[in-house]
Structures are given as C-alpha cells and as structure tokens.
Design a protein around this motif. Sequence first.
Motif, PDB file in Angstrom:
ATOM      1  N   ALA A 106       0.823  -1.208   0.000  1.00 41.90           N
ATOM      2  CA  ALA A 106       0.000   0.000   0.000  1.00 41.90           C
ATOM      3  C   ALA A 106       0.858   1.259   0.000  1.00 41.90           C
ATOM      4  O   ALA A 106       0.542   2.239  -0.692  1.00 41.90           O
ATOM      5  CB  ALA A 106      -0.930  -0.013   1.211  1.00 41.90           C
ATOM      6  N   ALA A 107       1.954   1.253   0.760  1.00 42.21           N
ATOM      7  CA  ALA A 107       2.811   2.439   0.827  1.00 42.21           C
ATOM      8  C   ALA A 107       3.449   2.733  -0.525  1.00 42.21           C
ATOM      9  O   ALA A 107       3.552   3.898  -0.937  1.00 42.21           O
ATOM     10  CB  ALA A 107       3.890   2.237   1.886  1.00 42.21           C
ATOM     11  N   ALA A 108       3.887   1.698  -1.237  1.00 46.31           N
ATOM     12  CA  ALA A 108       4.487   1.911  -2.554  1.00 46.31           C
ATOM     13  C   ALA A 108       3.469   2.490  -3.531  1.00 46.31           C
ATOM     14  O   ALA A 108       3.787   3.385  -4.323  1.00 46.31           O
ATOM     15  CB  ALA A 108       5.047   0.597  -3.087  1.00 46.31           C
ATOM     16  N   ALA A 114       1.283   9.759  -5.248  1.00 41.71           N
ATOM     17  CA  ALA A 114       1.579  11.093  -4.723  1.00 41.71           C
ATOM     18  C   ALA A 114       2.555  11.857  -5.607  1.00 41.71           C
ATOM     19  O   ALA A 114       2.493  13.089  -5.682  1.00 41.71           O
ATOM     20  CB  ALA A 114       2.126  10.988  -3.303  1.00 41.71           C
ATOM     21  N   VAL A 115       3.480  11.152  -6.267  1.00 40.88           N
ATOM     22  CA  VAL A 115       4.498  11.840  -7.069  1.00 40.88           C
ATOM     23  C   VAL A 115       4.147  11.883  -8.552  1.00 40.88           C
ATOM     24  O   VAL A 115       4.916  12.427  -9.348  1.00 40.88           O
ATOM     25  CB  VAL A 115       5.878  11.168  -6.895  1.00 40.88           C
ATOM     26  N   THR A 116       3.011  11.315  -8.923  1.00 38.54           N
ATOM     27  CA  THR A 116       2.627  11.333 -10.335  1.00 38.54           C
ATOM     28  C   THR A 116       2.482  12.772 -10.824  1.00 38.54           C
ATOM     29  O   THR A 116       1.807  13.590 -10.193  1.00 38.54           O
ATOM     30  CB  THR A 116       1.309  10.577 -10.542  1.00 38.54           C
ATOM     31  N   ALA A 117       3.141  13.085 -11.912  1.00 35.47           N
ATOM     32  CA  ALA A 117       3.149  14.445 -12.453  1.00 35.47           C
ATOM     33  C   ALA A 117       3.212  14.366 -13.975  1.00 35.47           C
ATOM     34  O   ALA A 117       3.561  13.320 -14.543  1.00 35.47           O
ATOM     35  CB  ALA A 117       4.341  15.230 -11.900  1.00 35.47           C
ATOM     36  N   ASN A 188      12.628  17.285 -24.016  1.00 32.18           N
ATOM     37  CA  ASN A 188      12.210  15.916 -24.297  1.00 32.18           C
ATOM     38  C   ASN A 188      11.773  15.244 -23.000  1.00 32.18           C
ATOM     39  O   ASN A 188      12.133  15.695 -21.899  1.00 32.18           O
ATOM     40  CB  ASN A 188      13.356  15.104 -24.918  1.00 32.18           C
ATOM     41  N   PRO A 189      11.024  14.143 -23.099  1.00 34.31           N
ATOM     42  CA  PRO A 189      10.712  13.377 -21.886  1.00 34.31           C
ATOM     43  C   PRO A 189      11.961  12.671 -21.373  1.00 34.31           C
ATOM     44  O   PRO A 189      12.947  12.512 -22.112  1.00 34.31           O
ATOM     45  CB  PRO A 189       9.650  12.375 -22.365  1.00 34.31           C
ATOM     46  N   PRO A 190      11.974  12.239 -20.118  1.00 32.91           N
ATOM     47  CA  PRO A 190      13.133  11.491 -19.600  1.00 32.91           C
ATOM     48  C   PRO A 190      13.406  10.259 -20.455  1.00 32.91           C
ATOM     49  O   PRO A 190      12.475   9.563 -20.871  1.00 32.91           O
ATOM     50  CB  PRO A 190      12.706  11.106 -18.182  1.00 32.91           C
ATOM     51  N   PRO A 191      14.667   9.973 -20.743  1.00 30.25           N
ATOM     52  CA  PRO A 191      14.983   8.853 -21.638  1.00 30.25           C
ATOM     53  C   PRO A 191      14.718   7.504 -20.989  1.00 30.25           C
ATOM     54  O   PRO A 191      14.772   7.351 -19.764  1.00 30.25           O
ATOM     55  CB  PRO A 191      16.478   9.049 -21.916  1.00 30.25           C
ATOM     56  N   THR A 204      13.819   6.825 -11.952  1.00 31.85           N
ATOM     57  CA  THR A 204      14.352   7.726 -10.931  1.00 31.85           C
ATOM     58  C   THR A 204      13.755   9.116 -11.072  1.00 31.85           C
ATOM     59  O   THR A 204      13.369   9.749 -10.078  1.00 31.85           O
ATOM     60  CB  THR A 204      15.882   7.794 -11.044  1.00 31.85           C
ATOM     61  N   ALA A 205      13.658   9.604 -12.308  1.00 26.39           N
ATOM     62  CA  ALA A 205      13.095  10.928 -12.543  1.00 26.39           C
ATOM     63  C   ALA A 205      11.626  10.983 -12.135  1.00 26.39           C
ATOM     64  O   ALA A 205      11.159  11.998 -11.607  1.00 26.39           O
ATOM     65  CB  ALA A 205      13.252  11.299 -14.019  1.00 26.39           C
ATOM     66  N   PHE A 206      10.901   9.902 -12.364  1.00 25.00           N
ATOM     67  CA  PHE A 206       9.486   9.880 -12.011  1.00 25.00           C
ATOM     68  C   PHE A 206       9.291  10.132 -10.524  1.00 25.00           C
ATOM     69  O   PHE A 206       8.442  10.941 -10.123  1.00 25.00           O
ATOM     70  CB  PHE A 206       8.873   8.537 -12.410  1.00 25.00           C
ATOM     71  N   PHE A 207      10.077   9.459  -9.686  1.00 21.97           N
ATOM     72  CA  PHE A 207       9.904   9.609  -8.243  1.00 21.97           C
ATOM     73  C   PHE A 207      10.526  10.903  -7.722  1.00 21.97           C
ATOM     74  O   PHE A 207      10.282  11.273  -6.576  1.00 21.97           O
ATOM     75  CB  PHE A 207      10.479   8.396  -7.518  1.00 21.97           C
ATOM     76  N   GLN A 208      11.308  11.584  -8.538  1.00 21.45           N
ATOM     77  CA  GLN A 208      11.783  12.922  -8.192  1.00 21.45           C
ATOM     78  C   GLN A 208      10.912  13.999  -8.826  1.00 21.45           C
ATOM     79  O   GLN A 208      11.240  15.176  -8.739  1.00 21.45           O
ATOM     80  CB  GLN A 208      13.238  13.094  -8.634  1.00 21.45           C
ATOM     81  N   ARG A 209       9.830  13.576  -9.475  1.00 24.72           N
ATOM     82  CA  ARG A 209       8.880  14.465 -10.151  1.00 24.72           C
ATOM     83  C   ARG A 209       9.542  15.263 -11.268  1.00 24.72           C
ATOM     84  O   ARG A 209       9.113  16.376 -11.586  1.00 24.72           O
ATOM     85  CB  ARG A 209       8.195  15.400  -9.157  1.00 24.72           C
ATOM     86  N   ILE A 210      10.580  14.693 -11.867  1.00 23.05           N
ATOM     87  CA  ILE A 210      11.228  15.311 -13.024  1.00 23.05           C
ATOM     88  C   ILE A 210      10.533  14.781 -14.274  1.00 23.05           C
ATOM     89  O   ILE A 210      10.668  13.610 -14.622  1.00 23.05           O
ATOM     90  CB  ILE A 210      12.735  14.997 -13.054  1.00 23.05           C
ATOM     91  N   GLY A 211       9.798  15.651 -14.939  1.00 28.49           N
ATOM     92  CA  GLY A 211       9.003  15.224 -16.083  1.00 28.49           C
ATOM     93  C   GLY A 211       9.597  15.554 -17.427  1.00 28.49           C
ATOM     94  O   GLY A 211       8.929  15.393 -18.453  1.00 28.49           O
TER      95      GLY A 211
END
Length: 242
Positions: A106-108, A114-117, A188-191, A204-211
Amino acid sequence: MVIAGRSDRAALIPPLAAKPSVRVRITAFTAAQLERQALRWRLWTPVAFGAGCATYFAFRTEPAAWPLLVFAGLGSLAWLVGRRLHLVRAWSLILLMLACFALGLAAAKLRTDAVTAPIAPALDQPAVIEGWVVDVDSPGAAGPRIIIAPVRIRGLAPAQTPVRIRATVRDETPPEPGQAIRLFGILNPPPAPASPGAYDFGRTAFFQRIGGVAFGLGETRPTVLPEAPWRLRMVMKVNALR
C-alpha cells in the motif's frame, strides 16, 4: 558354540535408526530456524515491508489503490485481533509479517500516486522555458545541469507542464537556486533505459517528479516571474545554503 555366541552378541547390538526422509529434515530445520528468528521479529518487520514494496514494482500492470489498501487494513486488523486473542507466538508473528508485507504494498502505491506528475512530450522545435532554479545537479559531459521548476513552457498548456525539469545549460557557472531564469532549449521526456536491465533514469526521474530533460541552446537569462509557492521557496533556500 561359536556360532551361537556370535548370534547372542549380534542380538545385543541395537539396529541402526532409520534415516529421516528429506521432508522430515526440511520440516525440522525450518521449525528450528523459525524458533531462532522469533526473537528477532523487530529486524524482520522492515524486511517484510520492503518485500511488499518490491512486489508492487514487480507488477506488470498498475494496480488500483483500493485493493491494496483493503489488503493492508485486513492484514493489520488480523494481527491486532490475533494479539487480542493471545494466539500462539508463531501465528502472531506470521500475521505481523503479513501485515507489514501488505503495508509495504500500500505504501508503494500511495507514494507512486503522490508523485505522479505530467511528462513533457517530445516537441518538434526548441521551446522557451521560464522557471525557478531549484537545485544544481551534478555536471554532465555536455555541461552543468540544473533542476528547474518551470512556470511557463512555450507550446505546452499548464496541465502539460512538468513539475520539475533537469536542464543542461551552456553557462560556465550555473545559476544558483532561487533565481528566476529564461532558457531556450530542446525539451524531451526522460529517456528510457539504453538496454534491457540498464539504469532506468526515467524511473528515478518519475519519483523525483522530473518530467522532462532540456538541453540549452544558449546561456540562461534572468527573468521576472510570479512569487513561487512557499514550499518551493523553502526548498530553494535550503539548496542555496548547501
């Protein structure tokens, strides 16, 4: 007489005990290990929690949140009821590990939601990016890199604008956190990973909210932007002190 004596001595020697089967030996070994590890249950709870998180990332499709939350709630409730009923230690520990596993799942899922951007699309032409410098990243082969909280990106609607962008800039000295800048570059989107099993920067970028990732075609320019939200201001101040 000799034969009779030998027979009498042979009768006094007890027969060899039958060797236990593999199943019996495995069961006995498992029971002994469980008994030894029962006193270390505090060390095994984070292992069970981490196993739940790892299981979530092993799913091939994105699960809905409510089944995982229900599973976590039922697992925790079962453990609490077991303690209330004073179950034997073995069953209580099994329920505890199951509850921690379900809580990890559940936490994952909650962290992912929460970080979806927004993720930046691949634009056909360079874009003008205006935003706040959040942090200075480690330099790459092409030059210094910074993390930007974009306010406006030409060609993208506000709903499509990423929360964070990692940009490679042409400046000899990158701008400091807290500065409002204007950058003209390729977005560009993250590779994706370069090969199966390789480092996945996109995850990694997804969980850092780097889009998105940008490559500057010129030096950054100062600009005027609306005041940043207070949380972003605090983050930039902390990063500027490092």
